[in-house]
Each structure stands twice: as structure tokens, then as C-alpha cells.
Write a protein that holds these residues in place. Structure first.
Motif, PDB file in Angstrom:
ATOM      1  N   GLY A 161       0.787  -1.227   0.000  1.00 52.97           N
ATOM      2  CA  GLY A 161       0.000   0.000   0.000  1.00 52.97           C
ATOM      3  C   GLY A 161       0.817   1.272   0.000  1.00 52.97           C
ATOM      4  N   ILE A 162       2.100   1.159  -0.323  1.00 55.28           N
ATOM      5  CA  ILE A 162       2.992   2.320  -0.321  1.00 55.28           C
ATOM      6  C   ILE A 162       3.121   2.875  -1.737  1.00 55.28           C
ATOM      7  N   VAL A 163       3.055   4.188  -1.874  1.00 51.87           N
ATOM      8  CA  VAL A 163       3.317   4.835  -3.156  1.00 51.87           C
ATOM      9  C   VAL A 163       4.826   4.807  -3.397  1.00 51.87           C
ATOM     10  N   VAL A 164       5.247   4.241  -4.524  1.00 49.00           N
ATOM     11  CA  VAL A 164       6.676   4.143  -4.842  1.00 49.00           C
ATOM     12  C   VAL A 164       6.979   5.006  -6.060  1.00 49.00           C
ATOM     13  N   PRO A 213      -0.469   7.817 -11.418  1.00 48.17           N
ATOM     14  CA  PRO A 213       0.968   7.511 -11.520  1.00 48.17           C
ATOM     15  C   PRO A 213       1.410   7.283 -12.961  1.00 48.17           C
ATOM     16  N   LYS A 214       2.287   8.127 -13.458  1.00 51.30           N
ATOM     17  CA  LYS A 214       2.881   7.946 -14.784  1.00 51.30           C
ATOM     18  C   LYS A 214       4.238   8.639 -14.794  1.00 51.30           C
ATOM     19  N   ASP A 215       5.084   8.284 -15.777  1.00 50.28           N
ATOM     20  CA  ASP A 215       6.425   8.863 -15.846  1.00 50.28           C
ATOM     21  C   ASP A 215       6.360  10.379 -16.044  1.00 50.28           C
ATOM     22  N   LYS A 216       7.373  11.056 -15.495  1.00 49.50           N
ATOM     23  CA  LYS A 216       7.443  12.515 -15.610  1.00 49.50           C
ATOM     24  C   LYS A 216       8.890  12.908 -15.900  1.00 49.50           C
ATOM     25  N   PRO A 225       6.125   4.739 -11.454  1.00 43.62           N
ATOM     26  CA  PRO A 225       6.470   5.923 -12.248  1.00 43.62           C
ATOM     27  C   PRO A 225       7.909   6.378 -12.039  1.00 43.62           C
ATOM     28  N   PHE A 226       8.529   6.799 -13.139  1.00 45.34           N
ATOM     29  CA  PHE A 226       9.882   7.344 -13.098  1.00 45.34           C
ATOM     30  C   PHE A 226       9.819   8.857 -13.245  1.00 45.34           C
ATOM     31  N   VAL A 227      10.433   9.550 -12.313  1.00 50.95           N
ATOM     32  CA  VAL A 227      10.517  11.009 -12.357  1.00 50.95           C
ATOM     33  C   VAL A 227      11.990  11.370 -12.503  1.00 50.95           C
ATOM     34  N   GLY A 228      12.370  11.858 -13.658  1.00 53.28           N
ATOM     35  CA  GLY A 228      13.777  12.170 -13.858  1.00 53.28           C
ATOM     36  C   GLY A 228      14.095  12.558 -15.279  1.00 53.28           C
ATOM     37  N   PRO A 229      15.385  12.773 -15.547  1.00 51.89           N
ATOM     38  CA  PRO A 229      15.812  13.291 -16.841  1.00 51.89           C
ATOM     39  C   PRO A 229      15.936  12.208 -17.905  1.00 51.89           C
ATOM     40  N   ASP A 230      16.042  12.653 -19.148  1.00 48.45           N
ATOM     41  CA  ASP A 230      16.356  11.780 -20.270  1.00 48.45           C
ATOM     42  C   ASP A 230      17.879  11.694 -20.347  1.00 48.45           C
ATOM     43  N   TYR A 247       5.765  14.535  -6.363  1.00 49.21           N
ATOM     44  CA  TYR A 247       4.910  13.671  -7.194  1.00 49.21           C
ATOM     45  C   TYR A 247       4.282  12.562  -6.351  1.00 49.21           C
ATOM     46  N   GLY A 248       5.076  11.993  -5.443  1.00 50.14           N
ATOM     47  CA  GLY A 248       4.547  10.942  -4.573  1.00 50.14           C
ATOM     48  C   GLY A 248       3.432  11.450  -3.680  1.00 50.14           C
ATOM     49  N   LEU A 249       3.592  12.653  -3.142  1.00 55.99           N
ATOM     50  CA  LEU A 249       2.551  13.237  -2.291  1.00 55.99           C
ATOM     51  C   LEU A 249       1.288  13.546  -3.103  1.00 55.99           C
ATOM     52  N   ASP A 250       1.474  13.986  -4.353  1.00 57.26           N
ATOM     53  CA  ASP A 250       0.317  14.248  -5.221  1.00 57.26           C
ATOM     54  C   ASP A 250      -0.456  12.971  -5.502  1.00 57.26           C
TER      55      ASP A 250
END
Length: 332
Positions: free
Chosen positions: A129-132, A311-314, A152-157, A300-303
Motif C-alpha cells: 500500500g505504499i506509493v513508490v 501515476p505515470k512517468d514525468k 512511475p519514473f521522475v527524472g531526466p532523459d 509527485y509521490g505526495l500528489d
């Protein structure tokens, strides 16, 4: 069940059992939709930041950015920050995630040391039940698919960032000139992507890649790799390094071999490399805004936890840093 000695009747025992049964609910509940752990009204969510080696200046910058953000938003969430001593200590990082699952945190923001090995325990956290949120080094897509996990991945290309640095170098190379690539940790997604980005730029410029060898993100190992490489390729014109720590090791090797004319490219924009760019010892690096990477993941996790976003990549930005840019941005 063994009844404590101070309970002298059934009514008192029942009261104790009832009190114990409701204690976990004082901190969090589980959302029946999607199994997302959400804090009870009036309690702040707990966010765990699981880093790679804080001995690396880049990750120290990332952690400092997260701490600063937390200080500014302390009323909104609690932050637990963890890191491993050695970027290759994958088992220790798995253990840290297991500990955070045991603490029933609400959000885990992780920069995985290994793209494949950390996927199963991240899926375990999701199942609890944890947001990862995945930052810095993207978890392996095939492994996530096998785990039936969407993280979801949050980061650069990273490929685009490395291509930017390679393109800048290419302007100073002639077709057919020799270059080498010092890679990061084998199997790490960001290492693979940076290699591809460097390769894209060098192939496009007609440069000849005469060597490619991993140095595991490590300064000392990069120094040894470069020192062994230089006598084999005396016509080498440039070395492209998948992170700045390795670039520092390469610069030292070039100095020791009296080959300071060989151009060096880095990736991360750490302070030590900025000084070397100004001094002409390193050609350029890439700023992936390390002080904001963890912050972006936390936000993003808090949102997601609050139900404000699916949840989707950003993707986050990457920027070329060279001597001209540093000169223009340095306060007078």
C-alpha cells in the motif's frame, strides 16, 4: 495468548486487546481503491527517501535538496532519508526498502543502485500500500513487467543529456578522430542510456570510438581504467565519462600521462567539475538539476498519495554546462 500479569479480569484483558488492535490505525489506513496507504486525517504522511552513495557529491546534493524542501514544508510531511555507503551495495539498499515497508511509510522515493535487482522489493512495497516513486536510475521495464508492477519514473532523459554533451564535443573534433567512453555501473539504466547518448553524438560526428569500459561510477576505478587505456591509444582526442566523479579520475590520469590535451566530458555538474571546466581541464558536463530530482519525486509521490494525479512517468530537464555558460551565470 499470554495475558500480562497486571490484567486481573476478562474485562481488563478485553480493553487491552481493543487498544492494541487500534494502534496501527492511529497512523495510517489503507485505501480500498488501489491499496494506497493514506494517512489518517490530522496525521502527516511519512516519505522515505532511499538514495545511493552519499559519498558521491551528486547524491549528497540530491539529499540536501530534499532536506531543504522538507524544512520548507515540514507541516505537510515527515521525511526519512537513507543511503548506502557503496553504490554497488545492492543488498543493503534492498534491506533499506524492507525496513521502510516495516515502518509502514506512505511514500518511498528511490534512486535504485541496480535497475533490475530493486524492482521486486519496490513491487513488495506497492503491494503493502505504499506509493513508490523511481528517481535518477530507471527501473528495468522488462523486470517491472515480470513483477506486474507499474512504478512511475521522475527524472531526466539520460540519453538526451549525454547526446548534448557529445554534440558539444563533436564541434571540436575532426571526422575519424579517436575517442573513448568510460561507462557507469553495468546493468544500470542510466549508465546504458548515457553510453547510447555519447555513441549517438560520436557516430553522428564521424568520430571513431576505440574503447568503451565500465568504471562503476567510481573516481579511483576510472583513474585506473584511463591510465591503462592511454598507452594503448596515443592518438586519443577525447574521453566521455558517464558521470563527473569518473571524469575527475580521468583528468588525474591524463595529468599523470602528460596528455592534458585530451578533452574530457562529464555528466552531473558537481562543484568540483565546475571549477575544472573554468580552468579548461574538463570541456563540459550535464546539469540534471540534482538538487531538484528528489524534490520532484517527493512532490509527485505526495500528489499521487492525495489522489491529485495518476501515476505515470514525468520527465525533468537536462542542460549543457560549459565554460561560457559558467562565466555568464557566475555572480561578479
Amino acid at each position: 495468548m499470554n495475558t500480562p500479569g497486571f490484567i486481573v479480569n476478562k474485562a481488563a484483558g478485553l480493553c487491552l486487546l481493543l487498544a492494541l488492535s487500534i494502534l496501527p490505525a492511529c497512523r495510517q489506513t489503507t485505501d480500498p481503491v488501489g491499496g494506497v496507504s493514506t494517512p489518517v486525517k490530522g496525521n502527516k504522511p511519512q516519505v522515505a527517501l532511499v538514495m545511493k552513495s552519499l559519498a558521491n557529491e551528486f547524491f549528497k546534493t540530491m539529499a540536501d535538496g530534499a532536506e531543504k524542501h522538507h524544512q520548507q514544508h515540514a507541516a505537510e510531511y515527515d521525511l526519512i532519508s537513507n543511503g548506502i555507503e557503496n553504490e554497488q551495495d545492492v543488498n543493503k539498499q534492498v534491506d533499506l526498502v524492507e525496513q521502510m515497508i516495516g515502518r509502514h511509510v506512505n511514500v518511498i522515493v528511490i534512486a535504485p543502485a541496480n535497475s533490475k535487482a530493486l524492482a521486486p522489493v519496490c513491487k513488495k512495497a506497492q503491494d503493502a500500500g505504499i506509493v513508490v516513486i523511481n528517481i535518477d536510475n530507471k527501473l528495468d521495464a522488462a523486470t517491472l513487467k515480470d513483477q506486474k508492477a507499474i512504478i512511475p519514473f521522475v527524472g531526466p532523459d539520460n540519453r538526451e543529456g549525454a547526446r548534448l554533451a557529445g554534440d558539444y564535443l563533436a564541434k571540436q573534433l575532426l571526422s575519424g578522430e579517436e575517442v573513448a567512453i568510460i561507462d557507469g555501473l553495468p546493468g544500470a539504466f542510466n549508465a546504458e542510456q548515457r553510453h547510447l547518448g555519447f555513441q549517438d553524438a560520436m557516430v553522428g560526428a564521424g568520430a571513431k570510438i576505440v574503447a568503451s569500459q565500465a568504471a562503476d561510477w567510481d573516481t579511483g576505478k576510472a583513474n585506473s581504467v584511463a591510465a591503462a587505456l592511454l598507452p594503448q591509444h596515443p592518438q586519443l582526442k577525447a574521453i566521455l565519462c558517464a558521470n563527473d566523479n569518473m571524469a575527475l579520475g580521468v583528468v588525474a590520469a591524463l595529468s599523470g600521462a602528460n596528455m592534458k590535451q585530451v578533452k574530457v566530458v562529464g555528466f552531473d555538474n558537481i562543484a568540483a567539475v565546475q571549477q575544472m571546466i573554468k580552468a579548461g581541464q574538463i570541456l563540459c558536463t550535464i546539469d540534471q538539476h540534482g538538487d531538484q530530482i528528489a524534490v520532484n519525486g517527493i512532490q509527485y509521490g505526495l500528489d499521487i498519495l492525495a489522489g491529485h494525479t495518476p501515476p505515470k512517468d514525468k520527465q525533468t530537464p537536462v542542460d549543457l554546462i560549459n565554460a561560457e555558460i559558467l562565466k555568464a551565470t557566475t555572480p561578479r
